[in-house]
Design a protein around this motif. Structure first.
Motif, short mmCIF file in Angstrom:
data_model
loop_
_atom_site.label_atom_id
_atom_site.label_comp_id
_atom_site.label_asym_id
_atom_site.label_seq_id
_atom_site.Cartn_x
_atom_site.Cartn_y
_atom_site.Cartn_z
N ILE A 25 0.85 -1.19 0.00
CA ILE A 25 0.00 0.00 0.00
C ILE A 25 0.89 1.25 0.00
N MET A 26 0.54 2.23 -0.81
CA MET A 26 1.28 3.49 -0.83
C MET A 26 0.67 4.43 0.20
N PRO A 27 1.47 5.01 1.08
CA PRO A 27 0.92 5.85 2.15
C PRO A 27 0.32 7.16 1.66
N ARG A 28 0.67 7.57 0.44
CA ARG A 28 0.16 8.83 -0.10
C ARG A 28 0.29 8.79 -1.61
N PRO A 29 -0.48 9.60 -2.33
CA PRO A 29 -0.33 9.65 -3.79
C PRO A 29 1.00 10.28 -4.16
N HIS A 30 1.51 9.91 -5.31
CA HIS A 30 2.71 10.57 -5.81
C HIS A 30 2.57 10.79 -7.31
N ARG A 31 3.49 11.58 -7.84
CA ARG A 31 3.53 11.88 -9.27
C ARG A 31 4.97 11.76 -9.74
N HIS A 32 5.13 11.48 -11.01
CA HIS A 32 6.45 11.52 -11.63
C HIS A 32 6.25 11.77 -13.11
N LEU A 176 -13.76 5.55 3.83
CA LEU A 176 -12.94 5.55 2.62
C LEU A 176 -13.74 5.96 1.41
N ASN A 177 -15.01 5.59 1.36
CA ASN A 177 -15.85 6.01 0.24
C ASN A 177 -15.95 7.53 0.18
N LYS A 178 -16.04 8.17 1.34
CA LYS A 178 -16.10 9.63 1.38
C LYS A 178 -14.80 10.24 0.85
N VAL A 179 -13.68 9.64 1.24
CA VAL A 179 -12.38 10.12 0.76
C VAL A 179 -12.30 9.99 -0.76
N GLU A 180 -12.77 8.86 -1.27
CA GLU A 180 -12.74 8.65 -2.72
C GLU A 180 -13.71 9.58 -3.44
N GLU A 181 -14.83 9.90 -2.80
CA GLU A 181 -15.75 10.87 -3.39
C GLU A 181 -15.08 12.24 -3.51
N ILE A 182 -14.34 12.61 -2.48
CA ILE A 182 -13.60 13.88 -2.52
C ILE A 182 -12.59 13.85 -3.66
N ALA A 183 -11.82 12.74 -3.74
CA ALA A 183 -10.80 12.62 -4.79
C ALA A 183 -11.44 12.67 -6.18
N ALA A 184 -12.57 12.00 -6.34
CA ALA A 184 -13.25 11.98 -7.64
C ALA A 184 -13.76 13.37 -8.01
N PHE A 185 -14.31 14.09 -7.04
CA PHE A 185 -14.83 15.43 -7.31
C PHE A 185 -13.69 16.37 -7.72
N ILE A 222 -6.18 18.59 1.11
CA ILE A 222 -7.04 18.74 -0.06
C ILE A 222 -6.43 19.74 -1.04
N THR A 223 -5.90 20.84 -0.52
CA THR A 223 -5.29 21.85 -1.39
C THR A 223 -4.09 21.29 -2.14
N GLU A 224 -3.26 20.52 -1.44
CA GLU A 224 -2.10 19.90 -2.10
C GLU A 224 -2.55 18.94 -3.20
N TYR A 225 -3.62 18.21 -2.94
CA TYR A 225 -4.13 17.25 -3.92
C TYR A 225 -4.66 17.98 -5.16
N ILE A 226 -5.37 19.08 -4.95
CA ILE A 226 -5.84 19.90 -6.07
C ILE A 226 -4.66 20.40 -6.90
N ASN A 227 -3.63 20.88 -6.21
CA ASN A 227 -2.45 21.40 -6.92
C ASN A 227 -1.74 20.31 -7.72
N GLN A 228 -1.75 19.07 -7.22
CA GLN A 228 -1.14 17.98 -7.97
C GLN A 228 -1.83 17.83 -9.33
#
Length: 286
Positions: A25-32, A176-185, A222-228
């Protein structure tokens, strides 16, 4: 060579790298900035990618551009998989079909059912992992030539990616469903002005609780995720369009060019103009 055992950071320079390993499991999202290939040998792994859960099962090849935030959020027991990253500029030089490149650059998560090709591809993957340890230009050239040939063979045998729907595991909790709803939105709306209050209202949570819940389960705000997402969108346009920096900043959802420069430089260590110039130089090398 980079290893997925290393700590995940928001934006990593991975280069031509890869390994065969147990899934974790990855503890957080990442980008490359590289194109990533995954092949699962046993079990299955599930990514949170573009706000959706996407599972990779055995005999499937997954291809995606790592610029889109992604995170392994679920694994089956005894899951082992291959991962390989290819620098974007080198992948573009493979001259693969335009339809494939357009889908990858557009942020699609593509999967191909390998069937009888799976054993052959896995043998090659193990060889490439071995060759990567040599870290010589000649070994890297061989890897890239064989990789291009293998992808062309796959596309001849399986011309269209799998049409299977993204999978949501029934065991996922309401939290977790709520977290994924936020991510999807966010994935659907990041190019528009977004406030935490608006996002929280969409998922029927108090803003403070939404922020706390998201950081707890995703590892960033949430702000960091939006910026990603906004940086990934801008990156695609910088590499694939002639739009000027101001147009790209607004298209990606940044409220100002100065804000765009600040966030982009924090992510990549250089401003958008230098990033674009650097990519142009790398793709023009003979």
């Amino acid at each position: 060579m980079f290893s997925l055992n290393d700590e995940f950071v928001e934006n990593q320079i991975m280069g031509l790298a890869g390994e065969w390993r147990p899934a974790t499991i990855m503890p957080r999202p990442h980008r490359h900035n590289e194109i990533e290939l995954n092949v699962v040998e046993t079990g299955s792994i599930t990514y949170l990618f573009g706000g959706s859960r996407i599972s990779i099962r055995p005999n499937h090849l997954a291809i995606f551009w790592g610029a889109t935030p992604h995170q392994v959020v679920h694994i089956e027991p005894d899951s082992h998989f291959h991962w390989i990253t290819i620098p974007f500029s080198l992948f573009m030089q493979c001259h693969l079909p335009d339809t494939l490149l357009q889908q990858i650059i557009g942020g699609k998560f593509l999967q191909y059912v390998l069937e009888e090709l799976c054993q052959e591809i896995c043998i090659r993957l193990h060889q490439w992992h071995h060759d990567m340890k040599a870290q010589t230009p000649e070994h890297n050239k061989i890897i890239l030539l064989e990789l291009e040939a293998s992808l062309r063979r796959i596309l001849l045998s399986v011309p269209h990616p799998s049409s299977e729907q993204d999978q949501h595991h029934g065991t996922a909790s309401t939290t977790l469903n709520k977290v994924e709803e936020i991510a999807a939105f966010i994935a659907e709306s990041y190019t528009q002005p977004l406030k935490v209050e608006q996002i929280a209202s969409h998922v029927h949570l108090h803003p403070n609780y939404a922020m706390s819940l998201f950081r707890k389960h995703v590892g960033i705000s949430i702000t960091e995720y939006i910026n990603q997402y906004r940086v990934a969108h801008a990156q695609r346009l910088l590499l694939t369009s002639d739009a000027n920096v101001s147009e790209i900043a607004l298209s990606a959802g940044f409220g100002s060019v100065s804000r765009f420069y600040s966030v982009f430089k924090e992510a990549y260590g250089q401003d958008p103009t230098d990033f674009r110039k650097g990519f142009s130089l790398s793709t023009n090398k003979k």
